[in-house]
Design a protein around this motif. Sequence first.
Motif, PDB file in Angstrom:
ATOM      1  N   HIS A 180       0.873  -1.174   0.000  1.00  0.00           N
ATOM      2  CA  HIS A 180       0.000   0.000   0.000  1.00  0.00           C
ATOM      3  C   HIS A 180       0.908   1.222   0.000  1.00  0.00           C
ATOM      4  CE1 HIS A 180      -3.721  -2.276   1.219  1.00  0.00           C
ATOM      5  NE2 HIS A 180      -2.780  -3.123   1.601  1.00  0.00           N
ATOM      6  N   GLY A 181       0.899   1.958  -1.086  1.00  0.00           N
ATOM      7  CA  GLY A 181       1.710   3.160  -1.173  1.00  0.00           C
ATOM      8  C   GLY A 181       0.950   4.366  -0.639  1.00  0.00           C
ATOM      9  N   LEU A 182       1.564   5.091   0.291  1.00  0.00           N
ATOM     10  CA  LEU A 182       0.929   6.268   0.888  1.00  0.00           C
ATOM     11  C   LEU A 182       1.632   7.539   0.436  1.00  0.00           C
ATOM     12  CD1 LEU A 182       0.406   3.863   3.135  1.00  0.00           C
ATOM     13  CD2 LEU A 182      -0.461   5.773   4.459  1.00  0.00           C
ATOM     14  N   ARG A 183       0.823   8.592   0.294  1.00  0.00           N
ATOM     15  CA  ARG A 183       1.361   9.914  -0.001  1.00  0.00           C
ATOM     16  C   ARG A 183       0.451  10.943   0.669  1.00  0.00           C
ATOM     17  NH1 ARG A 183       1.249  10.753  -5.908  1.00  0.00           N
ATOM     18  NH2 ARG A 183       2.994   9.266  -5.892  1.00  0.00           N
ATOM     19  N   ARG A 184       1.052  11.734   1.537  1.00  0.00           N
ATOM     20  CA  ARG A 184       0.333  12.817   2.228  1.00  0.00           C
ATOM     21  C   ARG A 184      -0.936  12.320   2.907  1.00  0.00           C
ATOM     22  NH1 ARG A 184       0.946  17.834  -2.132  1.00  0.00           N
ATOM     23  NH2 ARG A 184       3.241  17.873  -2.113  1.00  0.00           N
ATOM     24  N   GLY A 185      -0.826  11.157   3.566  1.00  0.00           N
ATOM     25  CA  GLY A 185      -1.930  10.658   4.371  1.00  0.00           C
ATOM     26  C   GLY A 185      -3.012   9.920   3.630  1.00  0.00           C
ATOM     27  N   ALA A 186      -2.780   9.599   2.363  1.00  0.00           N
ATOM     28  CA  ALA A 186      -3.772   8.862   1.582  1.00  0.00           C
ATOM     29  C   ALA A 186      -3.099   7.702   0.867  1.00  0.00           C
ATOM     30  CB  ALA A 186      -4.453   9.777   0.562  1.00  0.00           C
ATOM     31  N   VAL A 187      -3.859   6.625   0.662  1.00  0.00           N
ATOM     32  CA  VAL A 187      -3.351   5.474  -0.084  1.00  0.00           C
ATOM     33  C   VAL A 187      -3.500   5.775  -1.573  1.00  0.00           C
ATOM     34  CG1 VAL A 187      -3.617   3.018  -0.560  1.00  0.00           C
ATOM     35  CG2 VAL A 187      -3.923   3.866   1.767  1.00  0.00           C
ATOM     36  N   VAL A 188      -2.367   5.778  -2.294  1.00  0.00           N
ATOM     37  CA  VAL A 188      -2.384   6.118  -3.723  1.00  0.00           C
ATOM     38  C   VAL A 188      -2.066   4.912  -4.590  1.00  0.00           C
ATOM     39  CG1 VAL A 188      -1.820   8.532  -3.306  1.00  0.00           C
ATOM     40  CG2 VAL A 188       0.040   6.881  -3.626  1.00  0.00           C
TER      41      VAL A 188
END
Length: 229
Positions: A201-209
């Motif tokens: 699960h890749g996260l960016r700025r608090g969201a799963v992208v």
Amino acid sequence: MTPVMELRGVRVRYGPLEALHGVDLPVPAGAVTVLTGRNGSGRTTVLRVLAGTVAPAAGAVLWHGRDVGALPPHRRARLGLCLVPGERAVHETLTVADNLEAAARGGPADAALAAYPELGPLLDRPAATLSGGEQRMLAVARALVTGAEVLLLDEPARGMAPAAAARTYALLCASGAAVVLAEQRLPDALRGPVRVPVVVHGLRRGAVVFRGEAAECARRAGPPPAPPP
């Protein structure tokens, strides 16, 4: 894959800032779940929500379908959850032997020493005197001897030599637990065939992208960087 734990629509706020934006995360039994992302992406916060050290502002934390969002960390530990944080993961004033015995609840630490024979000559030393890599070995060994159903680990192999790091990921894959790792990128040891499913699960700025299997993530990221000459 049946989830042991699950986050549904979890939001976390630190003061006026929202650190997680409605994160959904299943933690499947018998699999390794890898949370990837840069510092500040929210991966460590996800571990803390699962462990109960950070309370969500919204959403649900489920354990075998039961909402445990109100349970404090020590009660989640009794259910069968173990957190290895990125810092202060061992009892620094205790010896290596005492650290292992406390985690094993007085039982033998033979399995931990078989996993990390490097710890054998260090049993009488206070944990505070160990190197960073040795402390991480001790922290992972402690987690393995608990027999926890869910293991949450923040960069477990940081500071370890490459051979010890590869052994660490092999041990976690063989543990039988549902494992959740917070990593900056997918570890090289999990890029190839392993004995359990690996879900990223890749996260960016608090969201799963991004969500996908390890092989798909490795293709997107390209080959691992070459070692220095």
